[in-house]
Design a protein around this motif. Structure first.
Motif, PDB file in Angstrom:
ATOM      1  N   GLN A 106      39.227  49.568  31.339  1.00 12.17           N
ATOM      2  CA  GLN A 106      38.777  48.973  32.596  1.00 12.17           C
ATOM      3  C   GLN A 106      39.759  47.910  33.079  1.00 12.17           C
ATOM      4  O   GLN A 106      40.133  47.871  34.249  1.00 12.17           O
ATOM      5  CB  GLN A 106      37.385  48.368  32.422  1.00 12.17           C
ATOM      6  N   LEU A 107      40.182  47.029  32.173  1.00 11.61           N
ATOM      7  CA  LEU A 107      41.101  45.953  32.554  1.00 11.61           C
ATOM      8  C   LEU A 107      42.455  46.504  32.983  1.00 11.61           C
ATOM      9  O   LEU A 107      43.016  46.083  34.006  1.00 11.61           O
ATOM     10  CB  LEU A 107      41.278  44.983  31.388  1.00 11.61           C
ATOM     11  N   LEU A 108      42.992  47.440  32.199  1.00 15.38           N
ATOM     12  CA  LEU A 108      44.333  47.945  32.459  1.00 15.38           C
ATOM     13  C   LEU A 108      44.385  48.884  33.654  1.00 15.38           C
ATOM     14  O   LEU A 108      45.478  49.220  34.134  1.00 15.38           O
ATOM     15  CB  LEU A 108      44.890  48.631  31.211  1.00 15.38           C
ATOM     16  N   ALA A 109      43.220  49.292  34.160  1.00 12.46           N
ATOM     17  CA  ALA A 109      43.190  50.091  35.387  1.00 12.46           C
ATOM     18  C   ALA A 109      43.666  49.257  36.579  1.00 12.46           C
ATOM     19  O   ALA A 109      44.088  49.809  37.593  1.00 12.46           O
ATOM     20  CB  ALA A 109      41.777  50.619  35.642  1.00 12.46           C
ATOM     21  N   GLN A 110      43.568  47.933  36.464  1.00 12.93           N
ATOM     22  CA  GLN A 110      44.097  47.017  37.481  1.00 12.93           C
ATOM     23  C   GLN A 110      45.108  46.088  36.805  1.00 12.93           C
ATOM     24  O   GLN A 110      44.799  44.934  36.519  1.00 12.93           O
ATOM     25  CB  GLN A 110      42.974  46.202  38.110  1.00 12.93           C
ATOM     26  N   PRO A 111      46.303  46.579  36.534  1.00 14.56           N
ATOM     27  CA  PRO A 111      47.248  45.826  35.709  1.00 14.56           C
ATOM     28  C   PRO A 111      47.671  44.484  36.290  1.00 14.56           C
ATOM     29  O   PRO A 111      47.875  43.524  35.537  1.00 14.56           O
ATOM     30  CB  PRO A 111      48.443  46.774  35.564  1.00 14.56           C
ATOM     31  N   VAL A 112      47.809  44.390  37.602  1.00 18.85           N
ATOM     32  CA  VAL A 112      48.236  43.116  38.205  1.00 18.85           C
ATOM     33  C   VAL A 112      47.149  42.061  38.002  1.00 18.85           C
ATOM     34  O   VAL A 112      47.430  40.924  37.590  1.00 18.85           O
ATOM     35  CB  VAL A 112      48.546  43.292  39.711  1.00 18.85           C
ATOM     36  N   LEU A 113      45.905  42.444  38.252  1.00 21.62           N
ATOM     37  CA  LEU A 113      44.789  41.517  38.059  1.00 21.62           C
ATOM     38  C   LEU A 113      44.626  41.180  36.582  1.00 21.62           C
ATOM     39  O   LEU A 113      44.395  40.023  36.216  1.00 21.62           O
ATOM     40  CB  LEU A 113      43.499  42.120  38.612  1.00 21.62           C
ATOM     41  N   ALA A 114      44.753  42.187  35.710  1.00 24.70           N
ATOM     42  CA  ALA A 114      44.613  41.948  34.271  1.00 24.70           C
ATOM     43  C   ALA A 114      45.645  40.942  33.793  1.00 24.70           C
ATOM     44  O   ALA A 114      45.333  40.036  33.000  1.00 24.70           O
ATOM     45  CB  ALA A 114      44.755  43.262  33.503  1.00 24.70           C
ATOM     46  N   ALA A 115      46.890  41.065  34.275  1.00 29.77           N
ATOM     47  CA  ALA A 115      47.944  40.131  33.871  1.00 29.77           C
ATOM     48  C   ALA A 115      47.606  38.713  34.310  1.00 29.77           C
ATOM     49  O   ALA A 115      47.806  37.747  33.555  1.00 29.77           O
ATOM     50  CB  ALA A 115      49.281  40.565  34.465  1.00 29.77           C
ATOM     51  N   SER A 116      47.060  38.564  35.520  1.00 25.48           N
ATOM     52  CA  SER A 116      46.692  37.233  36.022  1.00 25.48           C
ATOM     53  C   SER A 116      45.550  36.632  35.213  1.00 25.48           C
ATOM     54  O   SER A 116      45.578  35.447  34.866  1.00 25.48           O
ATOM     55  CB  SER A 116      46.293  37.319  37.498  1.00 25.48           C
ATOM     56  N   MET A 117      44.559  37.448  34.894  1.00 24.47           N
ATOM     57  CA  MET A 117      43.410  36.942  34.136  1.00 24.47           C
ATOM     58  C   MET A 117      43.832  36.529  32.728  1.00 24.47           C
ATOM     59  O   MET A 117      43.409  35.475  32.233  1.00 24.47           O
ATOM     60  CB  MET A 117      42.303  37.999  34.079  1.00 24.47           C
ATOM     61  N   LEU A 118      44.654  37.348  32.078  1.00 24.27           N
ATOM     62  CA  LEU A 118      45.097  37.010  30.725  1.00 24.27           C
ATOM     63  C   LEU A 118      45.977  35.766  30.729  1.00 24.27           C
ATOM     64  O   LEU A 118      45.832  34.894  29.864  1.00 24.27           O
ATOM     65  CB  LEU A 118      45.856  38.182  30.114  1.00 24.27           C
ATOM     66  N   HIS A 119      46.879  35.684  31.710  1.00 21.40           N
ATOM     67  CA  HIS A 119      47.734  34.497  31.806  1.00 21.40           C
ATOM     68  C   HIS A 119      46.878  33.252  31.982  1.00 21.40           C
ATOM     69  O   HIS A 119      47.098  32.231  31.312  1.00 21.40           O
ATOM     70  CB  HIS A 119      48.695  34.642  32.988  1.00 21.40           C
ATOM     71  N   ALA A 120      45.906  33.337  32.879  1.00 19.32           N
ATOM     72  CA  ALA A 120      45.064  32.173  33.155  1.00 19.32           C
ATOM     73  C   ALA A 120      44.234  31.776  31.941  1.00 19.32           C
ATOM     74  O   ALA A 120      44.188  30.601  31.565  1.00 19.32           O
ATOM     75  CB  ALA A 120      44.151  32.460  34.351  1.00 19.32           C
ATOM     76  N   SER A 121      43.582  32.739  31.319  1.00 16.27           N
ATOM     77  CA  SER A 121      42.706  32.401  30.193  1.00 16.27           C
ATOM     78  C   SER A 121      43.497  31.899  28.996  1.00 16.27           C
ATOM     79  O   SER A 121      43.032  31.043  28.242  1.00 16.27           O
ATOM     80  CB  SER A 121      41.833  33.600  29.807  1.00 16.27           C
ATOM     81  N   ASN A 122      44.722  32.401  28.820  1.00 19.31           N
ATOM     82  CA  ASN A 122      45.559  31.920  27.715  1.00 19.31           C
ATOM     83  C   ASN A 122      46.105  30.525  27.979  1.00 19.31           C
ATOM     84  O   ASN A 122      46.333  29.750  27.048  1.00 19.31           O
ATOM     85  CB  ASN A 122      46.719  32.892  27.468  1.00 19.31           C
ATOM     86  N   ALA A 123      46.329  30.187  29.258  1.00 17.20           N
ATOM     87  CA  ALA A 123      46.869  28.875  29.616  1.00 17.20           C
ATOM     88  C   ALA A 123      45.778  27.818  29.750  1.00 17.20           C
ATOM     89  O   ALA A 123      46.066  26.626  29.762  1.00 17.20           O
ATOM     90  CB  ALA A 123      47.652  28.967  30.927  1.00 17.20           C
ATOM     91  N   ALA A 124      44.532  28.261  29.848  1.00 15.91           N
ATOM     92  CA  ALA A 124      43.432  27.336  30.128  1.00 15.91           C
ATOM     93  C   ALA A 124      43.155  26.404  28.956  1.00 15.91           C
ATOM     94  O   ALA A 124      43.168  26.818  27.792  1.00 15.91           O
ATOM     95  CB  ALA A 124      42.170  28.122  30.470  1.00 15.91           C
ATOM     96  N   ASN A 125      42.901  25.155  29.283  1.00 17.29           N
ATOM     97  CA  ASN A 125      42.480  24.157  28.301  1.00 17.29           C
ATOM     98  C   ASN A 125      40.958  24.239  28.195  1.00 17.29           C
ATOM     99  O   ASN A 125      40.245  24.016  29.169  1.00 17.29           O
ATOM    100  CB  ASN A 125      42.918  22.764  28.780  1.00 17.29           C
ATOM    101  N   GLY A 126      40.478  24.549  27.007  1.00 17.24           N
ATOM    102  CA  GLY A 126      39.040  24.713  26.821  1.00 17.24           C
ATOM    103  C   GLY A 126      38.227  23.481  27.155  1.00 17.24           C
ATOM    104  O   GLY A 126      37.036  23.577  27.456  1.00 17.24           O
ATOM    105  N   ALA A 127      38.858  22.307  27.110  1.00 15.66           N
ATOM    106  CA  ALA A 127      38.131  21.066  27.397  1.00 15.66           C
ATOM    107  C   ALA A 127      37.878  20.881  28.884  1.00 15.66           C
ATOM    108  O   ALA A 127      36.944  20.182  29.275  1.00 15.66           O
ATOM    109  CB  ALA A 127      38.909  19.869  26.853  1.00 15.66           C
TER     110      ALA A 127
END
Length: 203
Positions: A106-127
């Motif tokens: 499901q995620l990889l069906a929209q690769p541009v959006l998937a890349a943005s979501m993964l980049h954001a969630s990996n860069a996000a500070n949990g606090a």
């Protein structure tokens, strides 16, 4: 490159109107993020598409990191709602692997959006980015429930966290063109077997 998330906490909607505005923002971000990379998405463009003032957008999402982490959290929530019971007799680690393979497709069906979501969630500070906790919590619930662990130990929680980190890495490899969908499925199944089979067999 997207800015690291602002230290300011997101406002939480309280009224039905506020919830509706937040949903419109997330839908607009997902639509625009499906066509443009995170770096090219403009916050004013998202606000216009959602029909809200730019100040309203920044109130709920102080940065693109907040925004696209929230988009991913919403996708994870929708995925959880669509989960069906595994076939009787399916080993728990296989059932989890099946879920993650479907989620990957499901995620990889929209690769541009998937890349943005993964980049954001990996860069996000949990606090400061509350949706990171929602993603982690939902993911943990899905895996533990599927494995059949009702009262997880600290080790169980750690294993699920390792699985999530592994899954993110596998998805990123695919998005970078370094892994085919067959590789993605194979890697996910191996990770689930290595990390979860010993725990499921002990319960």
């Amino acid at each position: 490159m997207a800015r690291i998330a602002s230290a300011r906490l997101s406002a939480e909607p309280s009224s039905p109107e506020q919830h509706d505005r937040r949903r419109r923002i997330l839908r607009a971000a997902a639509r625009i993020g499906g066509e443009k990379s995170l770096e090219r998405v403009q916050m004013h463009e998202v606000a216009k598409a959602a029909g809200v003032a730019i100040g309203t957008l920044y109130r709920y999402f102080p940065s693109k990191i907040h925004l696209f982490t929230a988009v991913m959290a919403a996708q994870v929530d929708r995925f959880e709602e669509g989960i069906t019971r595994p076939a009787p007799g399916t080993p728990p680690e296989e059932a989890v692997a099946d879920l993650l393979v479907r989620a990957s497709q499901q995620l990889l069906a929209q690769p541009v959006l998937a890349a943005s979501m993964l980049h954001a969630s990996n860069a996000a500070n949990g606090a400061t980015v509350a949706d990171t906790g929602r993603i982690d919590g939902t993911f943990r619930e899905i895996v533990l429930r599927t494995v059949g662990i009702e009262v997880p130990t600290a080790q169980d929680v750690t294993l699920v966290r390792l699985l999530m980190q592994c899954w993110y890495g596998v998805l990123q490899s695919s998005l970078n063109g370094r892994a085919s969908m067959a590789d993605v499925e194979s890697d996910i199944r191996l990770a689930c077997n290595l990390l979860l089979a010993p725990r499921s067999n002990s319960h």
